[in-house]
Design a protein around this motif. Sequence first.
Motif, PDB file in Angstrom:
ATOM      1  N   LEU A  87       0.828  -1.217   0.000  1.00 34.42           N
ATOM      2  CA  LEU A  87       0.000   0.000   0.000  1.00 34.42           C
ATOM      3  C   LEU A  87       0.855   1.257   0.000  1.00 34.42           C
ATOM      4  CD1 LEU A  87      -2.843  -0.998   2.506  1.00 34.42           C
ATOM      5  CD2 LEU A  87      -3.096  -0.535   0.056  1.00 34.42           C
ATOM      6  N   VAL A  88       1.928   1.259   0.803  1.00 34.20           N
ATOM      7  CA  VAL A  88       2.833   2.412   0.820  1.00 34.20           C
ATOM      8  C   VAL A  88       3.468   2.605  -0.553  1.00 34.20           C
ATOM      9  CG1 VAL A  88       5.030   3.285   1.726  1.00 34.20           C
ATOM     10  CG2 VAL A  88       3.308   2.369   3.285  1.00 34.20           C
ATOM     11  N   SER A  89       3.883   1.523  -1.194  1.00 33.23           N
ATOM     12  CA  SER A  89       4.487   1.606  -2.524  1.00 33.23           C
ATOM     13  C   SER A  89       3.515   2.220  -3.526  1.00 33.23           C
ATOM     14  CB  SER A  89       4.902   0.200  -2.998  1.00 33.23           C
ATOM     15  OG  SER A  89       5.898  -0.340  -2.169  1.00 33.23           O
ATOM     16  N   ILE A  90       2.287   1.745  -3.517  1.00 29.38           N
ATOM     17  CA  ILE A  90       1.271   2.224  -4.473  1.00 29.38           C
ATOM     18  C   ILE A  90       0.886   3.672  -4.181  1.00 29.38           C
ATOM     19  CG2 ILE A  90      -1.098   1.905  -5.275  1.00 29.38           C
ATOM     20  CD1 ILE A  90      -0.691  -1.123  -4.702  1.00 29.38           C
ATOM     21  N   MET A  91       0.594   3.963  -2.914  1.00 31.59           N
ATOM     22  CA  MET A  91       0.166   5.318  -2.551  1.00 31.59           C
ATOM     23  C   MET A  91       1.240   6.349  -2.871  1.00 31.59           C
ATOM     24  SD  MET A  91      -1.748   4.877   1.116  1.00 31.59           S
ATOM     25  CE  MET A  91      -3.171   3.807   1.348  1.00 31.59           C
ATOM     26  N   THR A  92       2.480   6.051  -2.489  1.00 28.29           N
ATOM     27  CA  THR A  92       3.563   7.022  -2.694  1.00 28.29           C
ATOM     28  C   THR A  92       3.766   7.330  -4.166  1.00 28.29           C
ATOM     29  OG1 THR A  92       4.673   6.179  -0.708  1.00 28.29           O
ATOM     30  CG2 THR A  92       5.975   7.545  -2.198  1.00 28.29           C
ATOM     31  N   ASP A  93       3.687   6.318  -5.003  1.00 26.77           N
ATOM     32  CA  ASP A  93       3.909   6.522  -6.439  1.00 26.77           C
ATOM     33  C   ASP A  93       2.777   7.288  -7.105  1.00 26.77           C
ATOM     34  OD1 ASP A  93       6.376   5.397  -6.531  1.00 26.77           O
ATOM     35  OD2 ASP A  93       5.782   3.570  -7.600  1.00 26.77           O
ATOM     36  N   HIS A  94       1.620   7.396  -6.449  1.00 26.01           N
ATOM     37  CA  HIS A  94       0.476   8.049  -7.082  1.00 26.01           C
ATOM     38  C   HIS A  94       0.007   9.311  -6.350  1.00 26.01           C
ATOM     39  CE1 HIS A  94       0.343   3.964  -8.811  1.00 26.01           C
ATOM     40  NE2 HIS A  94      -0.177   4.564  -9.860  1.00 26.01           N
ATOM     41  N   LEU A  95       0.717   9.708  -5.295  1.00 29.58           N
ATOM     42  CA  LEU A  95       0.318  10.910  -4.563  1.00 29.58           C
ATOM     43  C   LEU A  95       0.443  12.175  -5.409  1.00 29.58           C
ATOM     44  CD1 LEU A  95       1.595  10.504  -0.891  1.00 29.58           C
ATOM     45  CD2 LEU A  95      -0.748  10.842  -1.658  1.00 29.58           C
ATOM     46  N   ASN A  96       1.371  12.155  -6.384  1.00 36.17           N
ATOM     47  CA  ASN A  96       1.529  13.354  -7.226  1.00 36.17           C
ATOM     48  C   ASN A  96       0.299  13.624  -8.085  1.00 36.17           C
ATOM     49  OD1 ASN A  96       1.821  11.186  -8.929  1.00 36.17           O
ATOM     50  ND2 ASN A  96       3.682  11.911  -9.922  1.00 36.17           N
ATOM     51  N   MET A  97      -0.600  12.659  -8.180  1.00 41.06           N
ATOM     52  CA  MET A  97      -1.856  12.876  -8.888  1.00 41.06           C
ATOM     53  C   MET A  97      -2.855  13.640  -8.024  1.00 41.06           C
ATOM     54  SD  MET A  97      -2.221   9.036 -10.501  1.00 41.06           S
ATOM     55  CE  MET A  97      -3.821   9.393 -11.248  1.00 41.06           C
ATOM     56  N   MET A  98      -2.594  13.665  -6.710  1.00 41.21           N
ATOM     57  CA  MET A  98      -3.524  14.282  -5.759  1.00 41.21           C
ATOM     58  C   MET A  98      -3.007  15.599  -5.185  1.00 41.21           C
ATOM     59  SD  MET A  98      -5.882  12.026  -5.808  1.00 41.21           S
ATOM     60  CE  MET A  98      -6.092  10.294  -6.275  1.00 41.21           C
ATOM     61  N   ILE A  99      -1.675  15.733  -5.119  1.00 44.92           N
ATOM     62  CA  ILE A  99      -1.099  16.892  -4.443  1.00 44.92           C
ATOM     63  C   ILE A  99       0.219  17.270  -5.108  1.00 44.92           C
ATOM     64  CG2 ILE A  99       0.061  15.407  -2.764  1.00 44.92           C
ATOM     65  CD1 ILE A  99      -0.292  17.597  -0.694  1.00 44.92           C
ATOM     66  N   SER A 100       0.500  18.567  -5.132  1.00 42.33           N
ATOM     67  CA  SER A 100       1.776  19.057  -5.640  1.00 42.33           C
ATOM     68  C   SER A 100       2.310  20.117  -4.683  1.00 42.33           C
ATOM     69  CB  SER A 100       1.633  19.652  -7.053  1.00 42.33           C
ATOM     70  OG  SER A 100       0.765  20.768  -7.033  1.00 42.33           O
ATOM     71  N   VAL A 101       3.637  20.284  -4.666  1.00 36.15           N
ATOM     72  CA  VAL A 101       4.269  21.255  -3.777  1.00 36.15           C
ATOM     73  C   VAL A 101       4.949  22.320  -4.620  1.00 36.15           C
ATOM     74  CG1 VAL A 101       5.970  21.583  -1.955  1.00 36.15           C
ATOM     75  CG2 VAL A 101       4.646  19.460  -2.046  1.00 36.15           C
ATOM     76  N   ASP A 102       4.457  23.556  -4.511  1.00 36.28           N
ATOM     77  CA  ASP A 102       5.017  24.662  -5.291  1.00 36.28           C
ATOM     78  C   ASP A 102       6.215  25.304  -4.592  1.00 36.28           C
ATOM     79  OD1 ASP A 102       3.073  24.389  -7.317  1.00 36.28           O
ATOM     80  OD2 ASP A 102       1.645  25.565  -6.139  1.00 36.28           O
ATOM     81  N   HIS A 103       6.144  25.374  -3.269  1.00 36.92           N
ATOM     82  CA  HIS A 103       7.239  25.962  -2.501  1.00 36.92           C
ATOM     83  C   HIS A 103       7.733  24.932  -1.505  1.00 36.92           C
ATOM     84  CE1 HIS A 103       9.713  28.807  -0.329  1.00 36.92           C
ATOM     85  NE2 HIS A 103       9.097  28.464   0.794  1.00 36.92           N
ATOM     86  N   ILE A 104       9.030  24.676  -1.494  1.00 33.73           N
ATOM     87  CA  ILE A 104       9.596  23.632  -0.641  1.00 33.73           C
ATOM     88  C   ILE A 104      10.570  24.239   0.357  1.00 33.73           C
ATOM     89  CG2 ILE A 104      11.016  21.547  -0.586  1.00 33.73           C
ATOM     90  CD1 ILE A 104      10.062  20.960  -3.428  1.00 33.73           C
ATOM     91  N   ASN A 105      10.355  23.941   1.622  1.00 37.26           N
ATOM     92  CA  ASN A 105      11.307  24.281   2.674  1.00 37.26           C
ATOM     93  C   ASN A 105      11.894  22.980   3.194  1.00 37.26           C
ATOM     94  OD1 ASN A 105      11.929  24.609   5.744  1.00 37.26           O
ATOM     95  ND2 ASN A 105      11.992  26.688   4.925  1.00 37.26           N
ATOM     96  N   ASP A 106      13.197  22.804   3.049  1.00 37.93           N
ATOM     97  CA  ASP A 106      13.838  21.541   3.395  1.00 37.93           C
ATOM     98  C   ASP A 106      13.573  21.120   4.830  1.00 37.93           C
ATOM     99  OD1 ASP A 106      14.836  21.561   0.848  1.00 37.93           O
ATOM    100  OD2 ASP A 106      16.837  22.263   1.416  1.00 37.93           O
ATOM    101  N   ILE A 107      13.701  22.074   5.749  1.00 34.84           N
ATOM    102  CA  ILE A 107      13.545  21.746   7.166  1.00 34.84           C
ATOM    103  C   ILE A 107      12.114  21.325   7.467  1.00 34.84           C
ATOM    104  CG2 ILE A 107      13.671  22.661   9.519  1.00 34.84           C
ATOM    105  CD1 ILE A 107      15.968  24.436   8.607  1.00 34.84           C
ATOM    106  N   TYR A 108      11.149  22.053   6.894  1.00 34.79           N
ATOM    107  CA  TYR A 108       9.751  21.680   7.106  1.00 34.79           C
ATOM    108  C   TYR A 108       9.471  20.285   6.565  1.00 34.79           C
ATOM    109  CZ  TYR A 108       4.680  21.605   6.900  1.00 34.79           C
ATOM    110  OH  TYR A 108       3.357  21.241   7.056  1.00 34.79           O
ATOM    111  N   CYS A 109       9.994  19.981   5.382  1.00 31.89           N
ATOM    112  CA  CYS A 109       9.784  18.661   4.785  1.00 31.89           C
ATOM    113  C   CYS A 109      10.379  17.558   5.657  1.00 31.89           C
ATOM    114  CB  CYS A 109      10.393  18.605   3.388  1.00 31.89           C
ATOM    115  SG  CYS A 109       9.462  19.513   2.127  1.00 31.89           S
ATOM    116  N   ALA A 110      11.553  17.820   6.241  1.00 36.42           N
ATOM    117  CA  ALA A 110      12.187  16.836   7.119  1.00 36.42           C
ATOM    118  C   ALA A 110      11.345  16.597   8.370  1.00 36.42           C
ATOM    119  CB  ALA A 110      13.586  17.296   7.505  1.00 36.42           C
ATOM    120  N   ILE A 111      10.861  17.688   8.974  1.00 32.34           N
ATOM    121  CA  ILE A 111      10.051  17.569  10.196  1.00 32.34           C
ATOM    122  C   ILE A 111       8.727  16.874   9.896  1.00 32.34           C
ATOM    123  CG2 ILE A 111       8.808  18.859  11.970  1.00 32.34           C
ATOM    124  CD1 ILE A 111      11.050  20.982  11.785  1.00 32.34           C
TER     125      ILE A 111
END
Length: 202
Positions: A87-111
């Motif tokens: 399920l993790v494999s399938i969900m992760t590979d298809h999440l880009n169909m549901m959500i996109s990230v326009d602005h990325i903050n490395d620290i926020y993504c890590a947390i």
Amino acid sequence: MEKIKHTHKEDVIAILTGTFLVSQGIFFLQAAQLLTGGTTGLALLISQMSGISFGILYFLCNLPFYALAWQRFGKRFAVTSLISGALVSIMTDHLNMMISVDHINDIYCAIAGGLLMGLGMLILFRHRSSLGGFNVLCLFIQEKFGISVGKVQMAIDFCILGASFFFITPWLLAISVLGAVILNIVLAMNHKPNRYIVTYGS
């Protein structure tokens, strides 16, 4: 006092919830090109270098550990772990169909990645499932020696992230370590062997 077991319905809902949270956490790590420990970090690293789907790599990396889970903890735990990993494999590979990230903050993504993955894995552990990989080894060590899953996982993760030093920049490695520490703190604080007892065998 007699232990009250989770119902089958509760286990199904927990597996769906846990794998969803883990997938969201991996999504944040991918967005910032961060890594983590375990087979997840290995699959992320190979995926970044080769362009091969994370989901395929993640599932393949975990296959030997599902066999170990069957041997050490029985059929039920191995099958639920296999389902969770798939399920993790399938969900992760298809999440880009549901959500996109326009602005990325490395620290926020890590947390965010560390917190979501830690919470998701915690839910799976408490419902007699895992994601395979080194989770299985960590659970075995916890049952055998009483050492917290989070502590063992943290030691393994540091080894894997240390080996990643030659493949990513020091900054991304440092932020990746932050995410891994947060993930394992969640597990270490909330999955103590004598506080919440779960028997993983059938």
